[in-house]
Design an enzyme around this catalytic site. Sequence first.
Site, short mmCIF file in Angstrom:
data_model
loop_
_atom_site.label_atom_id
_atom_site.label_comp_id
_atom_site.label_asym_id
_atom_site.label_seq_id
_atom_site.Cartn_x
_atom_site.Cartn_y
_atom_site.Cartn_z
N LYS A 114 0.83 -1.21 0.00
CA LYS A 114 0.00 0.00 0.00
C LYS A 114 0.86 1.25 0.00
O LYS A 114 0.46 2.27 -0.57
CB LYS A 114 -0.96 0.00 1.20
CG LYS A 114 -2.10 -0.98 1.02
CD LYS A 114 -3.32 -0.58 1.79
CE LYS A 114 -4.48 -1.49 1.43
NZ LYS A 114 -5.63 -1.32 2.28
N LYS A 196 -3.84 -10.77 -7.06
CA LYS A 196 -5.07 -10.98 -6.29
C LYS A 196 -6.19 -10.09 -6.84
O LYS A 196 -5.93 -8.95 -7.22
CB LYS A 196 -4.75 -10.57 -4.84
CG LYS A 196 -5.84 -10.83 -3.85
CD LYS A 196 -5.45 -10.27 -2.48
CE LYS A 196 -5.65 -8.77 -2.42
NZ LYS A 196 -5.61 -8.22 -1.07
N LYS A 199 -10.29 -4.76 -4.67
CA LYS A 199 -11.24 -3.66 -4.92
C LYS A 199 -10.53 -2.41 -5.43
O LYS A 199 -11.15 -1.53 -5.99
CB LYS A 199 -12.07 -3.36 -3.66
CG LYS A 199 -11.29 -3.16 -2.38
CD LYS A 199 -12.21 -3.28 -1.17
CE LYS A 199 -11.40 -3.62 0.07
NZ LYS A 199 -12.14 -4.24 1.13
P1 TYM Z 1 -9.93 -6.50 3.22
O1 TYM Z 1 -10.98 -5.47 3.44
O2 TYM Z 1 -8.82 -6.18 2.25
O3 TYM Z 1 -10.54 -7.88 2.76
C1 TYM Z 1 -11.64 -8.44 3.44
C2 TYM Z 1 -11.57 -9.95 3.48
O4 TYM Z 1 -11.61 -10.49 2.17
C3 TYM Z 1 -10.50 -11.31 1.94
N1 TYM Z 1 -10.08 -11.11 0.54
C4 TYM Z 1 -9.90 -12.10 -0.33
N2 TYM Z 1 -10.00 -13.44 -0.19
C5 TYM Z 1 -9.76 -14.19 -1.28
N3 TYM Z 1 -9.40 -13.66 -2.48
C6 TYM Z 1 -9.28 -12.33 -2.66
N4 TYM Z 1 -8.95 -11.84 -3.85
C7 TYM Z 1 -9.54 -11.49 -1.54
N5 TYM Z 1 -9.53 -10.14 -1.37
C8 TYM Z 1 -9.88 -9.93 -0.09
C9 TYM Z 1 -9.44 -10.81 2.91
O5 TYM Z 1 -8.48 -11.80 3.19
C10 TYM Z 1 -10.27 -10.48 4.11
O6 TYM Z 1 -10.58 -11.62 4.85
N6 TYM Z 1 -7.27 -5.79 7.37
C11 TYM Z 1 -8.40 -6.44 6.80
C12 TYM Z 1 -9.73 -6.03 7.44
C13 TYM Z 1 -9.76 -6.19 8.92
C14 TYM Z 1 -9.96 -7.41 9.62
C15 TYM Z 1 -9.97 -7.04 11.01
C16 TYM Z 1 -10.12 -8.73 9.22
C17 TYM Z 1 -9.65 -5.21 9.83
N7 TYM Z 1 -9.78 -5.70 11.10
C18 TYM Z 1 -10.12 -8.00 11.99
C19 TYM Z 1 -10.29 -9.70 10.22
C20 TYM Z 1 -10.29 -9.34 11.59
C21 TYM Z 1 -8.47 -6.10 5.33
O7 TYM Z 1 -7.92 -5.14 4.87
O8 TYM Z 1 -9.29 -6.92 4.61
#
Ligand code: TYM
Length: 332
Positions: A114, A196, A199
């Site tokens: 990032k 990957k 978004k």
């Molecule tokens: P974030 O918002 O980037 O993604 C949310 C969830 O989706 C999963 N994910 C994917 N899984 C498979 N293939 C993909 N292409 C893909 N893109 C996203 C991510 O692994 C995630 O599970 N830091 C975290 C958000 C967060 C969080 C937490 C998660 C904040 N606090 C506490 C768990 C517990 C994040 O940026 O996810």
Amino acid sequence: MDERKTILSGIQPSGDLTLGSYMGAMKNWVELCNDYNCFYCIVDMHAITVRQNPAELRKRTLAQLAQYIASGLDPEKNTIFIQSHVSAHAELNWVLACYTMFGELSRMTQFKDKSAKNADNINAGLFTYPALMAADILLYQADLVPVGIDQKQHVELTRDIANRFNGVYGDVFTVPEPFIPKVGAKIMSLTTPENKMSKSDKDPGGCIYLMQKPEEIMRSFKRAVTDSETCVKYDPDNKKGISNLMTIYSLAAGKTYEEIENEFVGKGYGDFKVAVGEAVVEMLRPIREEAERLLKDKAYLEKVYRDGAARASYVANKTLRKVYKKVGFVQK
Ligand code: TYM
């Protein structure tokens, strides 16, 4: 006393929900509520580590809530809330930041990615973000954190922070485990299957969104990158595009890789891509329709996030009080 184990997970409303987040995380959340005490948040505080348009962020946060419910998360059986509504997250974040090392944060892959993508805004929040994520998890004494593979490193750091804190003050935090699906932990972009699905993808055809129209979804699948062969075979090292489409199809249609290989013997990639697109359209259709309906009912959504915040705050504040006492803060 609730004897069930606890689950917590969250997604950033920094963009519209993608098929990647759905298959890697949300889809697996739905069945867990019968066996676990589940907390799911919309992590708006994490989202502002990258500049957001305020009106868009507000809109996306509510849309994400509607999509959580429409995907099958029953607000009666799960605690669904918006992170910024539970002030204990910001408060525990500070304490945990004092137990998180500069070196540990510097090694986080997501920070490196990032900061490369936002070179003009490498702010302190982007750097200390894993301490806030640790606070999200540890406040609820979560046993399991269902996420995609890209978040494993952050959950492992959460474990290290919890162990470090417990080592000094006794058993304050449950040490959580990542809970990563066997299939779908990393859905790849349709146009660049080495990357990957994300978004923040600049290439609109690479990413599928939960609320996208069927025609657009079909167009993206028809244009998905494959390879120069003609056989539908699961081989993620050499056939990245096809293997990714097989994973998507497997999850959307409930078929094994072997069943998919047999289904497309002697058929071309064109037929296969149409079948994957159609399966995804049918999987997402009820979610999109229900989310659209819920979004018109602002009063209901407001009730869900207010109730959720009240329930989450009760649990979170209990942990926070314990932490404040342990570190030596005078009781209010
Ligand atoms: P974030 O918002 O980037 O993604 C949310 C969830 O989706 C999963 N994910 C994917 N899984 C498979 N293939 C993909 N292409 C893909 N893109 C996203 C991510 O692994 C995630 O599970 N830091 C975290 C958000 C967060 C969080 C937490 C998660 C904040 N606090 C506490 C768990 C517990 C994040 O940026 O996810």
